[in-house]
Design a protein around this motif. Structure first.
Motif, PDB file in Angstrom:
ATOM      1  N   GLY A 110       0.806  -1.203   0.000  1.00 35.91           N
ATOM      2  CA  GLY A 110       0.000   0.000   0.000  1.00 35.91           C
ATOM      3  C   GLY A 110       0.839   1.251   0.000  1.00 35.91           C
ATOM      4  O   GLY A 110       2.054   1.205   0.129  1.00 35.91           O
ATOM      5  N   PRO A 111       0.181   2.395  -0.150  1.00 41.06           N
ATOM      6  CA  PRO A 111       0.905   3.656  -0.289  1.00 41.06           C
ATOM      7  C   PRO A 111       1.387   4.199   1.056  1.00 41.06           C
ATOM      8  O   PRO A 111       0.905   3.819   2.113  1.00 41.06           O
ATOM      9  CB  PRO A 111      -0.137   4.573  -0.914  1.00 41.06           C
ATOM     10  N   ALA A 112       2.337   5.101   0.964  1.00 39.79           N
ATOM     11  CA  ALA A 112       2.804   5.850   2.131  1.00 39.79           C
ATOM     12  C   ALA A 112       2.934   7.303   1.722  1.00 39.79           C
ATOM     13  O   ALA A 112       3.320   7.611   0.597  1.00 39.79           O
ATOM     14  CB  ALA A 112       4.134   5.314   2.633  1.00 39.79           C
ATOM     15  N   THR A 113       2.603   8.189   2.622  1.00 33.14           N
ATOM     16  CA  THR A 113       2.691   9.615   2.359  1.00 33.14           C
ATOM     17  C   THR A 113       3.910  10.180   3.075  1.00 33.14           C
ATOM     18  O   THR A 113       4.063  10.001   4.285  1.00 33.14           O
ATOM     19  CB  THR A 113       1.423  10.336   2.850  1.00 33.14           C
ATOM     20  N   TRP A 114       4.745  10.841   2.300  1.00 37.08           N
ATOM     21  CA  TRP A 114       5.949  11.462   2.862  1.00 37.08           C
ATOM     22  C   TRP A 114       5.806  12.974   2.738  1.00 37.08           C
ATOM     23  O   TRP A 114       5.670  13.505   1.646  1.00 37.08           O
ATOM     24  CB  TRP A 114       7.185  10.970   2.116  1.00 37.08           C
TER      25      TRP A 114
END
Length: 315
Positions: A21-25
């Protein structure tokens, strides 16, 4: 790894897609903006402002477990400027949560730029998106420390040439300045190797834990850098001792030269003093060649003394 960037008030935000899944940086300008940015992008409960403020502004590297599966990583950064041969320090903080990473950097170590380069390069750090970002941050910080060590090593080598230069430039201030900069670099670096293993703690959530092999390699690199810095510091101490020995030898040489010339100059003074006593029964005073004889006696005596001192190495 795919990179999708979107505008954000606090800085550039990038989504890193992976199998889990995605990760927000989110990258923000300073440590005080970390919590606000985390609150905007996180969908679940996060750490309180009190928790974050208690641990964010800390001079040494540390890893702290916060509430609701959040982790705070704070570490000093360092960079070296060749113009003034100085080590400068800043600070880097990463707030890690479920699918969210908020980072802030103070100083000119360019950790964010190095992280982007590592994430975009082939063979980037493995793991979940959060783990990849954390690994890139750790590698960037340690890589910067390695560059500091190389810069200090070059400065130490230049100082060594100055110590043995025949122009007699005084290197003491330069040696002490470099020893101070090495101490500054070690103070910023050493807590990193002590705190990073905290990321392997069993209590750390799986989505935040970093690769053990990578972390062990990083700790080994930090220890190697510290050994090199210690060797540079020892070499500077040896240079200082050598320089002081050289100063002592030069002072002894100068004293021998002064003593030799003093003896040479005293001899004609003694001869002139003898003939200046004006006793009546001094045959040379009434001799036609008395004056040339006295001058010749002075010259021969000075020449003999000069050759003697030259032979024994005093001149």
């Amino acid at each position: 790894m795919d990179h999708a960037s979107r505008d954000h008030d606090d800085g550039d935000r990038e989504d890193h897609r992976a199998a889990r899944g995605p990760a927000t940086w989110v990258r923000v300008a300073d440590l005080d903006a970390v919590l606000d940015a985390a609150a905007r992008v996180s969908t679940g409960p996060g750490p309180t402002r009190h928790e974050l403020s208690r641990h964010a502004h800390h001079p040494l590297a540390h890893v702290r477990r916060l509430a609701a599966d959040w982790l705070l990583l704070v570490t000093p950064t360092a960079w070296f400027t060749e113009a003034d041969r100085q080590v400068h320090t800043g600070q880097f903080a990463a707030l890690l949560g479920p699918g969210t990473v908020v980072t802030a950097e103070e100083g000119d170590a360019d950790v964010h730029a190095t992280m982007l380069a590592k994430l975009a390069a082939p063979g980037d750090p493995r793991g979940t998106p959060v783990q990849r970002i954390v690994s890139a941050a750790v590698l960037a910080i340690v890589g910067g420390a390695s560059q500091v060590e190389l810069g200090l090593g070059d400065a130490v080598a230049d100082t060594e040439r100055v110590v043995f230069d025949q122009q007699r430039e005084d290197p003491v201030e330069r040696i002490y300045d470099l020893k101070r900069e090495i101490t500054e670099a070690r103070r910023a670096l050493m807590p990193v190797s002590a705190e990073l293993p905290e990321l392997l703690d069993p209590d750390v959530p799986d989505h935040l834990a970093v690769n053990r092999r990578m972390l062990e390699r990083v700790v080994t690199t930090v220890e190697r850098i510290d050994r090199h810095l210690d060797a540079h510091d020892d070499l500077l101490s040896d240079m200082l001792q050598v320089h002081m020995s050289q100063v002592s030898v030069r002072q002894n040489e100068d004293m021998r030269k002064i003593s030799a010339w003093a003896a040479i100059l005293v001899y004609p003074t003694i001869v002139a003093g003898v003939y200046g006593m004006n006793f009546r029964n001094m045959p040379e005073l009434h001799w036609a060649f008395g004056y040339p004889f006295a001058l010749g006696l002075m010259a021969v005596g000075c020449l003999v003394l000069y050759r003697v001192f030259k032979r024994v190495g005093w001149l």
